[in-house]
Design an enzyme around this catalytic site. Structure first.
Site, PDB file in Angstrom:
ATOM      1  N   ARG A  53     -20.928   0.716   6.616  1.00  9.30           N
ATOM      2  CA  ARG A  53     -19.824  -0.064   7.184  1.00  9.30           C
ATOM      3  C   ARG A  53     -19.745  -1.330   6.559  1.00  9.30           C
ATOM      4  O   ARG A  53     -18.619  -1.978   6.432  1.00  9.30           O
ATOM      5  CB  ARG A  53     -20.017   0.046   8.806  1.00  9.30           C
ATOM      6  CG  ARG A  53     -18.851  -0.507   9.533  1.00  9.30           C
ATOM      7  CD  ARG A  53     -19.176  -0.790  11.023  1.00  9.30           C
ATOM      8  NE  ARG A  53     -20.249  -2.158  11.204  1.00  9.30           N
ATOM      9  CZ  ARG A  53     -20.370  -2.847  12.256  1.00  9.30           C
ATOM     10  NH1 ARG A  53     -19.533  -2.302  13.293  1.00  9.30           N
ATOM     11  NH2 ARG A  53     -20.991  -3.906  12.425  1.00  9.30           N
TER      12      ARG A  53
ATOM     13  N   ASP B 188       2.261  -1.703  -4.411  1.00  9.53           N
ATOM     14  CA  ASP B 188       0.935  -1.244  -4.499  1.00  9.53           C
ATOM     15  C   ASP B 188       0.471  -1.815  -5.896  1.00  9.53           C
ATOM     16  O   ASP B 188       0.848  -1.820  -7.088  1.00  9.53           O
ATOM     17  CB  ASP B 188       0.953   0.501  -4.583  1.00  9.53           C
ATOM     18  CG  ASP B 188      -0.483   0.889  -4.368  1.00  9.53           C
ATOM     19  OD1 ASP B 188      -0.448   1.515  -3.373  1.00  9.53           O
ATOM     20  OD2 ASP B 188      -1.101   1.037  -5.389  1.00  9.53           O
TER      21      ASP B 188
ATOM     22  N   HIS C 154      -9.795  -1.256  18.217  1.00  7.05           N
ATOM     23  CA  HIS C 154      -9.737  -0.108  17.457  1.00  7.05           C
ATOM     24  C   HIS C 154     -10.968   0.799  17.063  1.00  7.05           C
ATOM     25  O   HIS C 154     -11.386   0.367  15.924  1.00  7.05           O
ATOM     26  CB  HIS C 154      -8.598  -0.353  16.424  1.00  7.05           C
ATOM     27  CG  HIS C 154      -8.197   1.037  15.938  1.00  7.05           C
ATOM     28  ND1 HIS C 154      -7.708   2.150  16.417  1.00  7.05           N
ATOM     29  CD2 HIS C 154      -8.403   1.479  14.498  1.00  7.05           C
ATOM     30  CE1 HIS C 154      -7.519   3.211  15.829  1.00  7.05           C
ATOM     31  NE2 HIS C 154      -7.912   2.616  14.502  1.00  7.05           N
TER      32      HIS C 154
ATOM     33  N   GLY D  78      -0.085   4.503  -0.240  1.00  8.95           N
ATOM     34  CA  GLY D  78      -0.776   5.616  -0.293  1.00  8.95           C
ATOM     35  C   GLY D  78      -0.082   6.391   1.022  1.00  8.95           C
ATOM     36  O   GLY D  78       0.883   6.314   1.424  1.00  8.95           O
ATOM     37  N   PHE D  79      -1.138   7.340   1.601  1.00  5.98           N
ATOM     38  CA  PHE D  79      -0.451   8.113   2.501  1.00  5.98           C
ATOM     39  C   PHE D  79       0.122   7.429   3.813  1.00  5.98           C
ATOM     40  O   PHE D  79       1.268   7.781   4.280  1.00  5.98           O
ATOM     41  CB  PHE D  79      -1.526   9.086   3.208  1.00  5.98           C
ATOM     42  CG  PHE D  79      -1.756  10.246   2.101  1.00  5.98           C
ATOM     43  CD1 PHE D  79      -0.739  11.169   1.387  1.00  5.98           C
ATOM     44  CD2 PHE D  79      -3.269  10.462   1.593  1.00  5.98           C
ATOM     45  CE1 PHE D  79      -1.171  11.928   0.635  1.00  5.98           C
ATOM     46  CE2 PHE D  79      -3.354  11.344   0.679  1.00  5.98           C
ATOM     47  CZ  PHE D  79      -2.466  12.264   0.363  1.00  5.98           C
TER      48      PHE D  79
ATOM     49  N   GLY E 172       0.794  -1.288   0.000  1.00  7.26           N
ATOM     50  CA  GLY E 172      -0.166  -0.081   0.130  1.00  7.26           C
ATOM     51  C   GLY E 172       0.907   1.393  -0.163  1.00  7.26           C
ATOM     52  O   GLY E 172       1.766   1.387   0.963  1.00  7.26           O
TER      53      GLY E 172
END
Length: 314
Positions: free
Chosen positions: A91, A36, A178, A14-15, A12
């Site tokens: 969700r 990625d 979490h 991304g950020f 991944g």
């Protein structure tokens, strides 16, 4: 005498993934492979970070791409890939999509780097680490979820802000899943050894607990089009450093319980000793009646989420 360099694969770009690679680079911790589905993104970010290495006096090698063979010989694998919840997405929709993504990632990694220690960051965290564990078929020592380190860091930051004190003096701990059911343990929080209950009113303690639970959502509401990535990435690297350097630190992580805290076969946030073998020990701390009840409620929330995930995938 030969010496093998440490290697971490981050899935991944991304950020969160690229921030993980940035902190690994800054600490000169290990060589990094960025993987990625977007090959150009992974290669571009790896090259950009590698170009920064001279200024940081870091000797790590960075590679990027979409081929999972890049993960070969990894000491640790960090999985950050997944979708963020978008307007109109339920969700359950998010849970299904990210479960499918996690499956597509874990199957090739199981064959390519079976010896690696895995750290899962993708959300919903406790469900994703449970699914990854089932697919990878690794021992509980070799797979952890990163959430407790992040939630605890937020708790500490909010305490420091409220009391106008140094974060260096704060000791705190967050247990549980979490999400909204997490359990910031006020009774165990201290500032310079002084219990938080001595320094702060009960009302302010409750405000801090609620802000910690909603910390991720607070950031999402401010960003509008994204979510937190700096703090999650630092949490990952804190775990990685303890594992790769065999530091034996005790950090809160989502781990598979085998009777600790009265729970079995569920991933949930607890204090963990992390070293060269990965999870070396789940540390049990005494909980009072109210804390135990809240912890059990959090575990039930996690179990319900995992049950829903399995139903969606079947």
């Amino acid at each position: 005498m030969s010496h093998k360099r440490k290697k971490v694969t981050v899935v991944g770009s991304g950020f969160v993934g690229s921030s993980c690679a940035t902190w690994i680079l800054a600490r000169d911790l290990a060589d990094v492979s960025l993987i990625d589905i977007n090959e150009g993104l992974a290669k571009g970010r790896a090259l950009d970070l590698f170009s920064a290495s001279p200024a940081l006096n870091s000797n790590i090698n960075l590679k990027g791409g979409s081929d999972y063979s890049l993960a070969e010989d990894s000491d640790a694998v960090v999985i950050t890939a997944g979708l963020a919840r978008k307007p109109g997405m339920s969700r359950s929709d998010l849970l299904l999509k990210n479960s499918q993504i996690m499956k597509s990632i874990c199957h090739p990694l199981k064959e390519i780097c079976p010896q690696a220690i895995f750290i899962i960051v993708s959300n919903p965290l406790d469900a994703m680490v449970s699914l990854a564990h089932d697919i990878l078929s690794v021992s509980r020592e070799k797979i952890l979820g990163m959430a407790g380190v992040l939630d605890t860091a937020r708790f500490k930051a909010f305490v420091a802000e409220k009391l106008n004190c140094s974060v260096k003096d704060i000791s705190a701990l967050v247990l549980g899943g979490h999400g909204d059911s997490m359990l910031p343990l006020i009774r165990y929080a201290t500032v310079g050894g002084v219990p938080l209950s001595v320094l702060m009113s009960e009302k302010n303690q409750e405000v801090l607990i609620e802000r910690t639970k909603k910390g991720g959502g607070e950031i999402v509401s401010l960003l509008k089009t994204g979510s937190a990535h700096y703090a999650p990435a630092v949490g990952v690297v804190e775990m990685l450093e303890s594992i790769l350097k065999d530091q034996k630190r005790i950090l809160p992580c989502s781990a598979l319980l085998k009777g600790e805290y009265g729970e079995k076969d569920v991933f949930v946030g607890v204090p963990c000793q992390l070293g060269g073998k990965g999870l070396e020990k789940v540390v049990e701390i005494p909980l009072n009646t109210e804390e135990q009840k809240l912890f059990q409620n959090s575990v039930q929330s996690v179990k319900s989420l995992i049950k829903e995930m399995k139903e969606l995938l079947n």
